[in-house]
Write an enzyme that holds these catalytic residues in place. Structure first.
Site, short mmCIF file in Angstrom:
data_model
loop_
_atom_site.label_atom_id
_atom_site.label_comp_id
_atom_site.label_asym_id
_atom_site.label_seq_id
_atom_site.Cartn_x
_atom_site.Cartn_y
_atom_site.Cartn_z
N ASN A 117 0.83 -1.18 -0.05
CA ASN A 117 -0.01 0.01 0.17
C ASN A 117 0.83 1.23 0.00
O ASN A 117 1.62 1.66 0.98
CB ASN A 117 -0.97 -0.07 1.21
CG ASN A 117 -1.58 1.34 1.69
OD1 ASN A 117 -1.67 1.93 0.76
ND2 ASN A 117 -2.49 1.35 2.58
N LYS A 121 0.17 4.29 -0.29
CA LYS A 121 -0.41 5.50 0.58
C LYS A 121 -0.02 6.75 -0.34
O LYS A 121 -0.20 6.69 -1.59
CB LYS A 121 0.19 5.54 1.87
CG LYS A 121 -0.08 4.31 2.87
CD LYS A 121 -0.08 4.40 4.21
CE LYS A 121 -0.14 3.13 4.93
NZ LYS A 121 -0.12 3.02 6.25
N HIS A 124 -9.35 0.77 5.25
CA HIS A 124 -8.02 0.97 5.93
C HIS A 124 -8.38 1.87 7.07
O HIS A 124 -9.22 2.89 7.12
CB HIS A 124 -7.25 1.78 4.85
CG HIS A 124 -5.73 1.75 5.41
ND1 HIS A 124 -5.38 2.76 6.42
CD2 HIS A 124 -4.57 1.01 5.25
CE1 HIS A 124 -4.06 2.38 6.61
NE2 HIS A 124 -3.57 1.26 5.92
N GLU A 173 -6.76 4.38 8.12
CA GLU A 173 -6.53 5.87 7.87
C GLU A 173 -7.85 6.22 7.26
O GLU A 173 -8.46 7.48 7.56
CB GLU A 173 -5.43 6.12 7.15
CG GLU A 173 -4.09 5.77 7.96
CD GLU A 173 -2.94 5.44 6.95
OE1 GLU A 173 -3.11 5.43 5.75
OE2 GLU A 173 -2.05 4.66 7.59
N GLU A 185 -5.00 -5.18 10.75
CA GLU A 185 -3.94 -4.08 10.64
C GLU A 185 -4.26 -3.39 12.16
O GLU A 185 -5.03 -2.30 12.35
CB GLU A 185 -4.00 -3.14 9.62
CG GLU A 185 -3.76 -3.50 8.30
CD GLU A 185 -3.05 -2.57 7.47
OE1 GLU A 185 -2.19 -2.72 6.54
OE2 GLU A 185 -3.60 -1.34 7.25
N GLY A 188 2.96 2.08 10.93
CA GLY A 188 3.87 3.47 10.62
C GLY A 188 4.63 3.74 12.04
O GLY A 188 5.14 4.74 12.12
N SER A 216 3.68 -2.09 10.27
CA SER A 216 5.22 -2.19 10.62
C SER A 216 5.88 -3.69 10.11
O SER A 216 6.81 -3.91 10.75
CB SER A 216 5.81 -1.75 11.99
OG SER A 216 5.44 -0.54 12.45
P1 13P Z 1 3.25 0.37 7.59
O1 13P Z 1 3.78 -0.91 7.00
O2 13P Z 1 3.97 1.49 7.37
O3 13P Z 1 3.22 0.21 9.26
O4 13P Z 1 1.74 0.45 7.12
C1 13P Z 1 0.89 -0.39 7.13
C2 13P Z 1 -0.25 -0.31 6.58
O5 13P Z 1 -1.11 0.62 7.03
C3 13P Z 1 -0.54 -0.86 5.29
O6 13P Z 1 -1.88 -0.57 4.70
#
Ligand code: 13P
Length: 251
Positions: free
Chosen positions: A10, A12, A95, A97, A167, A173, A213
């Site tokens: 992803n 982002k 997601h 976010e 997740e 992150g 992560s």
């Molecule tokens: P990270 O791997 O940066 O923690 O992000 C995970 C994520 O949100 C993938 O959709």
């Protein structure tokens, strides 16, 4: 285990078209002949650039979101028809976010899931608890609700186009990964929830990715767990040098 591993990146809100093309080319070269299932999900504006690069490769083309309506007066939204027009095969929905920053609720996410399935897309449905929910002992309940509500009205025949990504929000992150044991326990629970809805053989088949992560250093330990069938990778998906080793982890 009949399930195969599925490793998704992803991207982002990162990269320009030139940067996206460079990454996609590097991944197409490095993952060639790879034994798992792969996907990249670039921003909407990058999809047309990445599409011809991954076409014919073993990397699927994904999007990070889509509107809940097919078309119409929805300023700033992107429709399933527009995604399909670009060759998108998979859409990430729900997601964290989208849920927590942009306030998407289970009802809206479910509407998107049903629309994506109606148009033949594969869906990666994300679920996961906040830190305070985990600390309050509610991780399972939160994931159960998000799974049940997200899958409402999904016909059993369409379940093979659903992937669930667990997740934990506190691991995204942050550099904090859930331990393989903690992640596996929630994955097992989500599988049980799918079993209650669709029966044990569907529960056994559904792919459940872990996200939060994931790095080259921890991928193999996570993937070794019985109920972890792949990864949804954020930060480490932005470079071929970190995504390729995750995608090629030793199973
Ligand atoms: P990270 O791997 O940066 O923690 O992000 C995970 C994520 O949100 C993938 O959709």
């Amino acid at each position: 285990m009949s399930r195969s591993y599925y490793i998704a990146g992803n991207w982002k809100m990162h990269k320009t078209r030139a940067e996206a093309a460079e990454l996609a080319k590097a991944l197409a070269a490095r993952l060639k002949g790879g034994k798992h299932k792969y996907l990249v999900a670039p921003s909407f504006t990058l999809i047309e650039t990445v599409a011809p690069i991954v076409k014919g490769s073993n990397i699927r083309l994904g999007a990070q979101n889509m509107a809940a309506e097919e078309q119409g007066a929805h300023t700033g939204e992107v429709s399933v028809l527009q995604l399909k027009d670009l060759g998108v095969q998979t859409v990430i929905l729900g997601h964290s976010e989208r849920r927590h920053v942009y306030k998407e609720d289970d009802g809206l996410i479910n509407k998107k899931v049903l629309l994506a399935l109606k148009h033949g897309l594969e869906v990666i449905l994300c679920v996961g608890e906040l830190l305070e929910e985990r600390e309050a002992g509610k991780a399972e309940a939160v994931c159960e609700t998000q799974t049940v509500e997200g899958l409402k009205g999904v016909a059993p025949a369409d379940l093979d186009r659903i992937v669930i990504a667990y997740e934990p929000v506190w691991a995204i992150g942050t550099g904090k990964t859930a331990t393989p044991e903690d992640a596996d326990a929630i994955h097992a629970y989500i599988r049980k929830v799918v079993g209650k809805l669709y029966g044990p053989s569907e529960a056994d088949k559904i792919i459940i990715q872990y996200g939060g992560s994931v790095k080259p250093e921890n991928a193999a330990q996570l993937m070794a767990k019985e109920n972890i069938d792949g990864a949804l990778v954020g930060g480490a998906a932005l470079k071929a040098d970190s995504f390729a080793p995750i995608a090629q982890f030793d199973s």
